[in-house]
Structure formats: structure tokens, C-alpha cells
Design a protein around this motif. Structure first.
Motif, PDB file in Angstrom:
ATOM      1  N   LEU A   1       0.816  -1.204   0.000  1.00  0.00           N
ATOM      2  CA  LEU A   1       0.000   0.000   0.000  1.00  0.00           C
ATOM      3  C   LEU A   1       0.853   1.259   0.000  1.00  0.00           C
ATOM      4  CD1 LEU A   1      -2.801  -1.072   2.513  1.00  0.00           C
ATOM      5  CD2 LEU A   1      -2.978  -0.859   0.034  1.00  0.00           C
ATOM      6  N   MET A   2       1.943   1.245   0.800  1.00  0.00           N
ATOM      7  CA  MET A   2       2.832   2.400   0.846  1.00  0.00           C
ATOM      8  C   MET A   2       3.503   2.618  -0.503  1.00  0.00           C
ATOM      9  SD  MET A   2       4.574   1.878   4.599  1.00  0.00           S
ATOM     10  CE  MET A   2       5.604   3.327   4.403  1.00  0.00           C
ATOM     11  N   ALA A   3       3.926   1.503  -1.136  1.00  0.00           N
ATOM     12  CA  ALA A   3       4.544   1.621  -2.453  1.00  0.00           C
ATOM     13  C   ALA A   3       3.551   2.181  -3.454  1.00  0.00           C
ATOM     14  CB  ALA A   3       5.060   0.265  -2.922  1.00  0.00           C
ATOM     15  N   ALA A   4       2.293   1.736  -3.330  1.00  0.00           N
ATOM     16  CA  ALA A   4       1.268   2.227  -4.248  1.00  0.00           C
ATOM     17  C   ALA A   4       1.065   3.723  -4.078  1.00  0.00           C
ATOM     18  CB  ALA A   4      -0.053   1.493  -4.022  1.00  0.00           C
ATOM     19  N   CYS A   5       1.029   4.200  -2.816  1.00  0.00           N
ATOM     20  CA  CYS A   5       0.855   5.623  -2.568  1.00  0.00           C
ATOM     21  C   CYS A   5       2.045   6.407  -3.097  1.00  0.00           C
ATOM     22  CB  CYS A   5       0.678   5.883  -1.074  1.00  0.00           C
ATOM     23  SG  CYS A   5      -0.878   5.242  -0.413  1.00  0.00           S
TER      24      CYS A   5
ATOM     25  N   PRO B   1       6.517 -12.028 -17.439  1.00  0.00           N
ATOM     26  CA  PRO B   1       6.082 -13.298 -16.854  1.00  0.00           C
ATOM     27  C   PRO B   1       5.252 -13.167 -15.580  1.00  0.00           C
ATOM     28  CG  PRO B   1       8.346 -12.886 -16.248  1.00  0.00           C
ATOM     29  CD  PRO B   1       7.933 -11.744 -17.141  1.00  0.00           C
ATOM     30  N   ASN B   2       5.238 -11.983 -14.934  1.00  0.00           N
ATOM     31  CA  ASN B   2       4.598 -11.890 -13.616  1.00  0.00           C
ATOM     32  C   ASN B   2       3.276 -11.138 -13.611  1.00  0.00           C
ATOM     33  OD1 ASN B   2       6.727 -13.302 -12.324  1.00  0.00           O
ATOM     34  ND2 ASN B   2       7.956 -11.438 -12.351  1.00  0.00           N
ATOM     35  N   GLY B   3       3.031 -10.296 -14.609  1.00  0.00           N
ATOM     36  CA  GLY B   3       1.763  -9.606 -14.697  1.00  0.00           C
ATOM     37  C   GLY B   3       1.530  -8.597 -13.591  1.00  0.00           C
ATOM     38  N   VAL B   4       0.278  -8.197 -13.449  1.00  0.00           N
ATOM     39  CA  VAL B   4      -0.122  -7.249 -12.409  1.00  0.00           C
ATOM     40  C   VAL B   4      -0.130  -7.967 -11.060  1.00  0.00           C
ATOM     41  CG1 VAL B   4      -2.020  -5.820 -11.546  1.00  0.00           C
ATOM     42  CG2 VAL B   4      -1.513  -5.882 -14.013  1.00  0.00           C
ATOM     43  N   PRO B   5       0.513  -7.406 -10.036  1.00  0.00           N
ATOM     44  CA  PRO B   5       0.458  -8.046  -8.715  1.00  0.00           C
ATOM     45  C   PRO B   5      -0.983  -8.211  -8.242  1.00  0.00           C
ATOM     46  CG  PRO B   5       2.136  -6.335  -8.762  1.00  0.00           C
ATOM     47  CD  PRO B   5       1.364  -6.207 -10.044  1.00  0.00           C
ATOM     48  N   ALA B   6      -1.266  -9.341  -7.629  1.00  0.00           N
ATOM     49  CA  ALA B   6      -2.628  -9.620  -7.169  1.00  0.00           C
ATOM     50  C   ALA B   6      -3.134  -8.541  -6.214  1.00  0.00           C
ATOM     51  CB  ALA B   6      -2.673 -10.986  -6.497  1.00  0.00           C
ATOM     52  N   ALA B   7      -2.223  -7.984  -5.402  1.00  0.00           N
ATOM     53  CA  ALA B   7      -2.627  -6.954  -4.446  1.00  0.00           C
ATOM     54  C   ALA B   7      -3.162  -5.705  -5.136  1.00  0.00           C
ATOM     55  CB  ALA B   7      -1.440  -6.580  -3.555  1.00  0.00           C
ATOM     56  N   ASP B   8      -2.791  -5.507  -6.408  1.00  0.00           N
ATOM     57  CA  ASP B   8      -3.211  -4.314  -7.144  1.00  0.00           C
ATOM     58  C   ASP B   8      -4.396  -4.570  -8.062  1.00  0.00           C
ATOM     59  OD1 ASP B   8      -1.132  -2.807  -6.026  1.00  0.00           O
ATOM     60  OD2 ASP B   8       0.291  -3.445  -7.571  1.00  0.00           O
ATOM     61  N   PHE B   9      -4.972  -5.757  -8.020  1.00  0.00           N
ATOM     62  CA  PHE B   9      -6.015  -6.119  -8.981  1.00  0.00           C
ATOM     63  C   PHE B   9      -7.173  -5.121  -8.966  1.00  0.00           C
ATOM     64  CE2 PHE B   9     -10.010  -8.147 -10.105  1.00  0.00           C
ATOM     65  CZ  PHE B   9      -9.709  -8.749 -11.314  1.00  0.00           C
ATOM     66  N   GLU B  10      -7.733  -4.852  -7.800  1.00  0.00           N
ATOM     67  CA  GLU B  10      -8.912  -3.987  -7.734  1.00  0.00           C
ATOM     68  C   GLU B  10      -8.588  -2.568  -8.172  1.00  0.00           C
ATOM     69  OE1 GLU B  10     -10.785  -4.207  -3.946  1.00  0.00           O
ATOM     70  OE2 GLU B  10     -11.283  -6.339  -4.132  1.00  0.00           O
ATOM     71  N   THR B  11      -7.397  -2.100  -7.828  1.00  0.00           N
ATOM     72  CA  THR B  11      -7.000  -0.750  -8.224  1.00  0.00           C
ATOM     73  C   THR B  11      -6.890  -0.646  -9.738  1.00  0.00           C
ATOM     74  OG1 THR B  11      -5.791  -0.472  -6.158  1.00  0.00           O
ATOM     75  CG2 THR B  11      -5.265   1.055  -7.938  1.00  0.00           C
TER      76      THR B  11
ATOM     77  N   ASN C   1      -3.684 -14.616   1.466  1.00  0.00           N
ATOM     78  CA  ASN C   1      -3.205 -13.351   2.000  1.00  0.00           C
ATOM     79  C   ASN C   1      -2.231 -12.609   1.088  1.00  0.00           C
ATOM     80  OD1 ASN C   1      -4.308 -13.203   4.908  1.00  0.00           O
ATOM     81  ND2 ASN C   1      -3.500 -15.275   4.769  1.00  0.00           N
ATOM     82  N   LEU C   2      -1.429 -13.321   0.330  1.00  0.00           N
ATOM     83  CA  LEU C   2      -0.487 -12.652  -0.569  1.00  0.00           C
ATOM     84  C   LEU C   2      -1.017 -12.562  -1.998  1.00  0.00           C
ATOM     85  CD1 LEU C   2       3.066 -13.904   0.504  1.00  0.00           C
ATOM     86  CD2 LEU C   2       1.772 -11.923   1.277  1.00  0.00           C
ATOM     87  N   LEU C   3      -1.773 -13.581  -2.416  1.00  0.00           N
ATOM     88  CA  LEU C   3      -2.339 -13.566  -3.757  1.00  0.00           C
ATOM     89  C   LEU C   3      -3.773 -13.035  -3.760  1.00  0.00           C
ATOM     90  CD1 LEU C   3       0.073 -15.633  -4.046  1.00  0.00           C
ATOM     91  CD2 LEU C   3      -1.311 -16.765  -5.780  1.00  0.00           C
ATOM     92  N   TYR C   4      -4.315 -12.712  -2.587  1.00  0.00           N
ATOM     93  CA  TYR C   4      -5.694 -12.223  -2.469  1.00  0.00           C
ATOM     94  C   TYR C   4      -6.671 -13.178  -3.151  1.00  0.00           C
ATOM     95  CZ  TYR C   4      -3.851  -7.793  -0.758  1.00  0.00           C
ATOM     96  OH  TYR C   4      -3.215  -6.838  -0.011  1.00  0.00           O
ATOM     97  N   GLY C   5      -6.348 -14.469  -3.122  1.00  0.00           N
ATOM     98  CA  GLY C   5      -7.220 -15.461  -3.734  1.00  0.00           C
ATOM     99  C   GLY C   5      -7.051 -15.620  -5.228  1.00  0.00           C
ATOM    100  N   HIS C   6      -6.156 -14.839  -5.850  1.00  0.00           N
ATOM    101  CA  HIS C   6      -5.964 -14.926  -7.302  1.00  0.00           C
ATOM    102  C   HIS C   6      -4.933 -16.011  -7.624  1.00  0.00           C
ATOM    103  CE1 HIS C   6      -8.341 -11.351  -8.300  1.00  0.00           C
ATOM    104  NE2 HIS C   6      -7.831 -10.806  -7.212  1.00  0.00           N
ATOM    105  N   GLY C   7      -5.285 -17.221  -7.309  1.00  0.00           N
ATOM    106  CA  GLY C   7      -4.382 -18.340  -7.533  1.00  0.00           C
ATOM    107  C   GLY C   7      -4.934 -19.573  -6.858  1.00  0.00           C
ATOM    108  N   SER C   8      -4.134 -20.636  -6.848  1.00  0.00           N
ATOM    109  CA  SER C   8      -4.608 -21.885  -6.258  1.00  0.00           C
ATOM    110  C   SER C   8      -3.426 -22.693  -5.750  1.00  0.00           C
ATOM    111  CB  SER C   8      -5.395 -22.704  -7.289  1.00  0.00           C
ATOM    112  OG  SER C   8      -4.620 -22.929  -8.451  1.00  0.00           O
TER     113      SER C   8
END
Length: 603
Positions: free
Chosen positions: A22-26, A301-311, A380-387
Motif C-alpha cells: 500500500l505504501m509503495a502504491a501511494c 512473466p509476472n503480470g499485475v500483482p494480485a494486491a493491485d487487482f482492484e486498483t 493473504n499474498l495472492l488475495y485469492g488470485h491463484g490456487s
């Protein structure tokens, strides 16, 4: 013996990582966007029609796209020698194979426009497209195909760092040619300039996959000794890398920027775009650059971080595509190490390997799997965007069989019991286990920089393992190029390593990663039963029945899961984000970089 639980500490570590995101995003000016209501009230119909006119006109010529990746390519821009997905972000645009794949993973014509396969599946003859030229204007011919496969079959190829032998090992006469017994290469024959025949020693169930490898130019490398190709200017230097693809690699500011310029004479039609520029930027600033338009897409290869998906999903000018990853992240065990002599010569001889005393114990590996709460990492790290997965086969393949595996659900009590059974107990009451000989037991965990999710996972994995009494030396991460070099030249003391695999899409055969003598078998897993099952799954004529292969691969996945050369941590969903001005995007299940000559921008 009971060990203190550190669940609270792990949770705190995860929360601190999320706070860091979140801090990096800000700091990157990526705060939540304003509500969309004002935009809706300021969109009269006349403006809509005016703004949509350029799109209605169809694809436009010209323009530059800028993509971002978080790690610099290692610098080997040659299909027969590159190792990393970051280098593939260049090679996907510059080089091509005879056949390609569609969304269903079926094979389609590419540099070869048609083919015929003989009745017993030992020969395939392909007719090449006419008028194909290399980036330097030289004609593409069947001799280039012969040279490419001859190169990866040559003596000294593996010793020079080559890892693509799986495309050649089934060719007729491969062993005799590779061993130096003969100078005659029987496996691939140029019938004429536009006809090439591949001959296989036995009926081949993966015949189309085997002929799909990217082709390199004979007129550039034909007189270069195989050992010198990795260091040749046409392998390393922008402006000298030559392919047949829609874009040419023309400029490079090493570790910062890589420029691809369109090949106007591309055989499949002139690309719409003038240039595609890759920028190497830290994941913490990618989102801000995408938001303000400084970059146009974040993909492989890594795409958008899962933590940033909603943003990212909330950005008006950005489109997002999410799909199951064609690969996985793992924590591997260094079960064996190569000798100094084998590393120096480049040999991969399992008979010479030296066991890594602790990591070679199956109970230890299984205990570590039970000690890790992989679902917590996904949540918690992938926000559910994975398995969480337990089988090292892409989930999109028909061969994937989760039911054949051991689930290794989070069970620290089970982990403690297995460690006790293996004789690793705490003899001095310091909270950490000693070896069966009573020696201090320290397990080192190694990981690379670049992928922030993987970097965040490393200390969490260390805490899970220490919670069951395994003292972990969490080493300083290394830059990816140096990391892979040390991982490959494994005459070191490494125990655990983190890495991710983007899997090949041609066939579910896992031997390229997990066969004992496979170059990518970084853990140096040496299991004859595993090797035999992989061979059986390819054996004709039974292997021409998919049900037979399914059965063999199910058995193999069960064996893998039991012997456990690696803990499969998760399969992260691929999240692609791109500016709406980019049109023509049609990702394959395994790659965003599909048909880039059809990409175009609307300004």
C-alpha cells in the motif's frame, strides 16, 4: 517434542508486507481512483460517437507501445540457449517455429504452411511458406531448419549451456551424432529449399511438438563452433540478433530498456506498430506508470500483482484479463549436488552426484510440506488470485490429476511427527532440532530478486519451517541472472531454493523439468521409477491412446507427490493489464505475446 507456534508472527509478517504494498502504491501515485459518477454525467452521446470513430475505422498503422517487466533479461537472445522468461519477452517477437498453437493447444501452421505424417508416425514432411526472409533480408529455407536441430543435437551443446535437447532426442541417429560417433545427421533432411523432413527413431506421440522449436539462421551461425554460439554477437547484441518474426531487436540500454522495431517485410503481413519498447522497472512503481500512461501493458512473466487487482480494474483507461497461469511457483530441495569436475565440464551425470545429506531424506521433505500453510499464502499474498496445487503439470492439460497426489494440507503436528521419526530432535532445548548425529542443523533458503510476491513468500516460508523447529538461514536474495547461474552450477551448499516455472504448452510431458538428467532439474532429483514412468508415457504404440498417457501421468504425479523433490507452493493467476489504446490483444493460455503483428494503437 513440542515447538512454539509462530502463527501470530507469520500473520504479522503478511500484514507488514501488505502494508508495504500500500505504501509503495501511494508513493507511486496509485491511490484509489475517483468515483466514476462525474464521468458518466459528462458523456453526451455526440462525444461518444466522436471518440469511437477511430476504432470503427479499424487497425491503424504506426505508433509505439511500452511494456514493463520487473527483471532484466539475462542477455542471451538466442532460442537454443536462452533460459529465462524475461529473455522470452524479446524472443517471442523476433523468432518463430514451423508450427504454432491455438487456444485449445492444438497445432497450426506457421513457418510451415502444411505437413504430412507417415502412417507409423516416424516421419513428418513440412512444406515451408514461400517468401519468408530473415531480418537481414536473407531467404529462410529448409537448411535453416536442419541447422537449428543439428545444433541442439551436437556434441558440446549441453556443455555450452544448452537445455533444449528434448526437442531432438527422439530424432533418428541422435545418440550417434550427439556422442560424436558420426558426423552424419540423419534426423532432419532438407528435401529442397522449401521442404523439410523430420525422421524419428521410433513412432513419436509428440511429433508436432518436437517440430515446433524456434528456428535460428544458418547463414549467421553455420560456421560458429557450438561452444561459441552463446557468446556470439548475434546472440547478445541488439541489432545483430536475427530472426524471421514480426519485430527485430534493434536497441538496448542493458538492464533498463529493450527496443523492438517492426520487420516491414514480415511474411505474415506488415505489423501495424512501429515499435515495442520494454522497460525494466520495479514492481512497486509499475502501477503508477500504467496509471499515468508511461507504460501501456504489464504482462508476462509476472503480470499485475494480485494486491493491485482492484486498483487496476478500476482504472477507466486500463483493460484487465485474468487467466490461470500455465505454470507454478515452488520451493525446491537440493537433493544432490554436482561435483566440481562436472560443473566445470558442463556434464549432467547422475552417477556422479553427491547426496545432500539432510535434503535427501524423504521424511524431511514431506515434513516441510506439512509445515507450510500454502492456502494462507494464496489467501493473504495472492488475495485469492491463484490456487494451491500438488501436481507439477499445467492445470489446463488433460494430464493434470490432482486426485493422484497427496494434498499436504497444513498440519504442523504431522510435520513434527515426521521430523521426530527421521531422528531430527531438539537435544539441547534451544527450540531448534539437531541432526541424528547431534550436530547443529541449519537449513539455508535461497531466492532471487524481482518477483515481489516470491520475495515476500521467502521469510514467511522460513517462519513456517522454524515453527516446527527447523533453523533457517534466510540468505540475502540474489539478482536473477546470478541466482540462476549459481542454481545451475550447484556444487555449493544450497538446501532450499525458490523458483517459478512457465511450462511448455506443446505437451504435458514433464521430463524437461524432472527427468534425472534434465538441465532444469535443479534439485538433482534422481529417481529411476520417475524416469521410467515418463518414458512409458511416451512409448508407442500405447501412447497414441490418450487414456494410456493419462494413466501413466497419474502414476507419475502420485510418485512425485510422495517422493517430493519440491513443494509446489501455488499457481498464481496471470493478471494482464493494458491501456485501452492497445487493440488486437488475444492472449493464449500460456502467453500474452500472441500475434503481436496484429496489435495496433488508437490514439
Amino acid at each position: 517434542m513440542l515447538f512454539k507456534r509462530v502463527k501470530l508472527g507469520i500473520t504479522l509478517l503478511i500484514l507488514l508486507f501488505l502494508l508495504g504494498i500500500l505504501m509503495a502504491a501511494c508513493n507511486s501515485e496509485t491511490t484509489d481512483p475517483e468515483p466514476e459518477e462525474p464521468e458518466e454525467t459528462e458523456e453526451p452521446a455526440e462525444t461518444d460517437e466522436s471518440e469511437e470513430e477511430p476504432a470503427d475505422e479499424g487497425p491503424q498503422m504506426g505508433g509505439t507501445l511500452t511494456g514493463a517487466m520487473d527483471t532484466a533479461p539475462a542477455g542471451v537472445f538466442n532460442p537454443i540457449f536462452y533460459q529465462e522468461a524475461y529473455e522470452a519477452n524479446i524472443l517471442d517477437f523476433t523468432h518463430e517455429g514451423l508450427v504454432s498453437q491455438n487456444e485449445e493447444l492444438g497445432f497450426e501452421p506457421n513457418l510451415a504452411k502444411e505437413w504430412t505424417i507417415n502412417e507409423d508416425q516416424t516421419e513428418i514432411t513440412l512444406k515451408l511458406e514461400e517468401g519468408v526472409t530473415w531480418h537481414d533480408g536473407e531467404p529462410f529455407t529448409a537448411e535453416d531448419v536442419v541447422f537449428t536441430y543439428k545444433a541442439i543435437s551436437s556434441p558440446g551443446y549441453v556443455e555450452a549451456g544448452g537445455i533444449r535437447t528434448d526437442y531432438a532426442v527422439r530424432l533418428l541417429g541422435y545418440e550417434a551424432f550427439n556422442s560424436g560417433e558420426t558426423d552424419e545427421f540423419e534426423g532432419v533432411v532438407a528435401e529442397d529449399d522449401l521442404t523439410v523432413t523430420f525422421k524419428f527413431a521410433e513412432p513419436n506421440v509428440t511429433i508436432l511438438k518436437d517440430v515446433s522449436f524456434s528456428i535460428i539462421p544458418e547463414h549467421i551461425f553455420g560456421d560458429v563452433p557450438i561452444a561459441e554460439i552463446p557468446s556470439h554477437p548475434a546472440t547478445l547484441n541488439a541489432g545483430e540478433v536475427i530472426g524471421t518474426g514480426p519485430f527485430q531487436f534493434t536497441e538496448m540500454l542493458e538492464r533498463e530498456q529493450y527496443v523492438l522495431t517492426k520487420h516491414a517485410d514480415y511474411w505474415n503481413g506488415e505489423p501495424y506498430l512501429d515499435q515495442i519498447v520494454w522497460r525494466v522497472v520495479d514492481q512497486s512503481v509499475m502501477l503508477g506508470l500504467l496509471e499515468n500512461g508511461e507504460i501501456d501493458f504489464i504482462a508476462d512473466p509476472n503480470g499485475v500483482p494480485a494486491a493491485d487487482f482492484e486498483t487496476v480494474e478500476a482504472l477507466d483507461h486500463v483493460k484487465i484479463i485474468e487467466q490461470t497461469d500455465f505454470g507454478y511457483q515452488l520451493m525446491g530441495f537440493k537433493m544432490n549436488h554436482r561435483t566440481d569436475a562436472d560443473v566445470e565440464s558442463g556434464a549432467l551425470n547422475p552417477d556422479n552426484w553427491v547426496p545432500n545429506e539432510d535434503m535427501s531424506v524423504q521424511l524431511i521433505r514431506q515434513a516441510m510440506a506439512y509445515a507450510i500453510d500454502r492456502q494462507a499464502i494464496v489467501d493473504n499474498l495472492l488475495y485469492g488470485h491463484g490456487s494451491v496445487i500438488n501436481a507439477p503439470v499445467a492445470q489446463q492439460f488433460w494430464a493434470y490429476d490432482e486426485s493422484a497426489t497427496t494434498a499436504y494440507e497444513y498440519d504442523p503436528e504431522k510435520a513434527n511427527a515426521l521430523l521426530d521419526e527421521a531422528g531430527y530432535v531438539d537435544t539441547n532445548d534451544d527450540g531448534f532440532r539437531e541432526t541424528p548425529d547431534g550436530e547443529e542443523w541449519i537449513v539455508n533458503l535461497n531466492y532471487p530478486t524481482g518477483n515481489k510476491l516470491r520475495e515476500a513468500s521467502a521469510p514467511i516460508l522460513a517462519q513456517f519451517l522454524e515453527a516446527v523447529g527447523i533453523k533457517i538461514d534466510l540468505r540475502q536474495p540474489k539478482e536473477m541472472t546470478a541466482y540462476v547461474e549459481e542454481l545451475t552450477n550447484d556444487n555449493t551448499d544450497w538446501d532450499l531454493y525458490l523458483i517459478g516455472w512457465s511450462l511448455g504448452s506443446g505437451d504435458p510431458d514433464p521430463s524437461g523439468l524432472w527427468k534425472s538428467d534434465a538441465a532444469y532439474n535443479f534439485g538433482r532429483w534422481n529417481n529411476p521409477d520417475s524416469d521410467q514412468l515418463m518414458l512409458d508415457a511416451m512409448k508407442a504404440p500405447e501412447a497414441f491412446e490418450q487414456s494410456y498417457r493419462e494413466e501413466k501421468y497419474s502414476e507419475w504425479q502420485g510418485l512425485f507427490s510422495e517422493d517430493l523433490p519440491a513443494v509446489l507452493l501455488y499457481a498464481q493467476n496471470k493478471i494482464y493489464g493494458f491501456n485501452e489504446r492497445l487493440n488486437g490483444v488475444n492472449p493464449m493460455p500460456y502467453s500474452f505475446n500472441n500475434d503481436p503483428h496484429l496489435w495496433w494503437v488508437s490514439e
